[in-house]
Design a protein around this motif. Sequence first.
Motif, PDB file in Angstrom:
ATOM      1  N   THR A 146       0.857  -1.186   0.000  1.00 15.18           N
ATOM      2  CA  THR A 146       0.000   0.000   0.000  1.00 15.18           C
ATOM      3  C   THR A 146       0.894   1.238   0.000  1.00 15.18           C
ATOM      4  N   THR A 297      -9.352  -2.573  -4.010  1.00 13.82           N
ATOM      5  CA  THR A 297      -9.963  -1.452  -4.740  1.00 13.82           C
ATOM      6  C   THR A 297      -9.024  -0.946  -5.829  1.00 13.82           C
ATOM      7  N   ASP A 298      -7.740  -0.874  -5.521  1.00 13.45           N
ATOM      8  CA  ASP A 298      -6.760  -0.413  -6.492  1.00 13.45           C
ATOM      9  C   ASP A 298      -6.709  -1.357  -7.701  1.00 13.45           C
ATOM     10  N   PHE A 299      -6.743  -2.645  -7.450  1.00 11.75           N
ATOM     11  CA  PHE A 299      -6.755  -3.610  -8.553  1.00 11.75           C
ATOM     12  C   PHE A 299      -8.016  -3.439  -9.400  1.00 11.75           C
ATOM     13  N   ARG A 300      -9.164  -3.262  -8.752  1.00 10.44           N
ATOM     14  CA  ARG A 300     -10.421  -3.114  -9.492  1.00 10.44           C
ATOM     15  C   ARG A 300     -10.396  -1.861 -10.349  1.00 10.44           C
ATOM     16  N   MET A 301      -9.891  -0.764  -9.803  1.00 11.43           N
ATOM     17  CA  MET A 301      -9.850   0.483 -10.564  1.00 11.43           C
ATOM     18  C   MET A 301      -8.904   0.380 -11.767  1.00 11.43           C
ATOM     19  N   LYS A 302      -7.930  -0.482 -11.672  1.00 13.76           N
ATOM     20  CA  LYS A 302      -7.012  -0.696 -12.784  1.00 13.76           C
ATOM     21  C   LYS A 302      -7.545  -1.727 -13.773  1.00 13.76           C
ATOM     22  N   GLY A 303      -8.713  -2.310 -13.445  1.00  8.05           N
ATOM     23  CA  GLY A 303      -9.282  -3.335 -14.302  1.00  8.05           C
ATOM     24  C   GLY A 303      -8.547  -4.653 -14.210  1.00  8.05           C
ATOM     25  N   GLU A 304      -7.897  -4.892 -13.073  1.00  7.60           N
ATOM     26  CA  GLU A 304      -7.113  -6.107 -12.880  1.00  7.60           C
ATOM     27  C   GLU A 304      -7.711  -6.950 -11.754  1.00  7.60           C
TER      28      GLU A 304
END
Length: 340
Positions: A146, A297-304
């Motif tokens: 993080t 959340t960071d992965f989701r926002m990156k589409g990963e």
Amino acid sequence: MPILINAFSTVTQPPAINFPCERLYHRGLDDPELMKNLDGFIGYVMQAGDGQMNSRRYALYRHIQRVKHQFAFEIEEENFNEFTSWGWQANAIILLTDGTIRNPDGDILLDPDDDIDFDVIVPYPPEALKRKTKNEQYLAKLGLHTPTHLPPVIAESEVILRTPDEVAKRALAIMLTGIQAESFRENNPINPMEFKERCPTGFAALSNNERDFIYSEQPTEQDVIDMSWKYEALLPLQWAINWQSELPFADTICDVSSLVDKGMQHSEQDISKVTLRPISELLDALDLHYRLHWITTDFRMKGEQPPASIISDVIQERHYALNWLTNFENADWDDVDTPT
């Protein structure tokens, strides 16, 4: 020349004022004027300068949300250093008449022109920073990271927890909702009066959304799915009141049958004897799941897709429950937020 200081402390029991000053007033949570002032203060922070959200503005916003005491006093300029020690112990930010928001050293955190020095330290209780560092190191060993600017969660000196019996009632209410979700999935809904008869304590504690769901004749498929996932929120609450011996890492789905068995067992006992785990354990769990939630959340926002070693929905529900437990934004169960 005297300086007029408004100090906003987040700790529940601030230290005694032991420096020379003229005390003007003190407001605590029992004073309705405090909440009005804090709402106005948040508005000021959000509108200063360009009004764009950044890590500093977010940190100040969260600080103000945690404020338990506001002090106003005048202090001679030559005595400011004596205030500084008190300010750090009180975990306070200060607002001066020039419109600047400062830390206890007098360093500017935000000014009306939005000229921000991100190297200036925002006040956090030392134990909260230690908890943040410990969890960052733990996650790093798992290959999960993080950003350093992600703040710590609320500290022991700041938190006001839900009472043990309140947690027990909430756990029973979630259990009943989960059972009904299972019955809807099987097209065999349970009569709500059966819940009232078999678990009156949990039935009485149902939130508005839970009550509407249990009484629903035909809930949507998404509602059934959402309420089924609440078992994952039930686990940390049962753990918090020692109905479960451990809260495992968020890489597996919970054992629903174990949660229901424990809940039904304890629903027949005197919940006034329920106790919470040590505050440090509860906040360790909150800080960890806050960071895990940021990662997913960071992965989701990156589409990963997040790593297979963590389950996003499990983390989301645990974070939800732990935020409620620690009175995040003083929200009722149906209105809990989980920002990252």
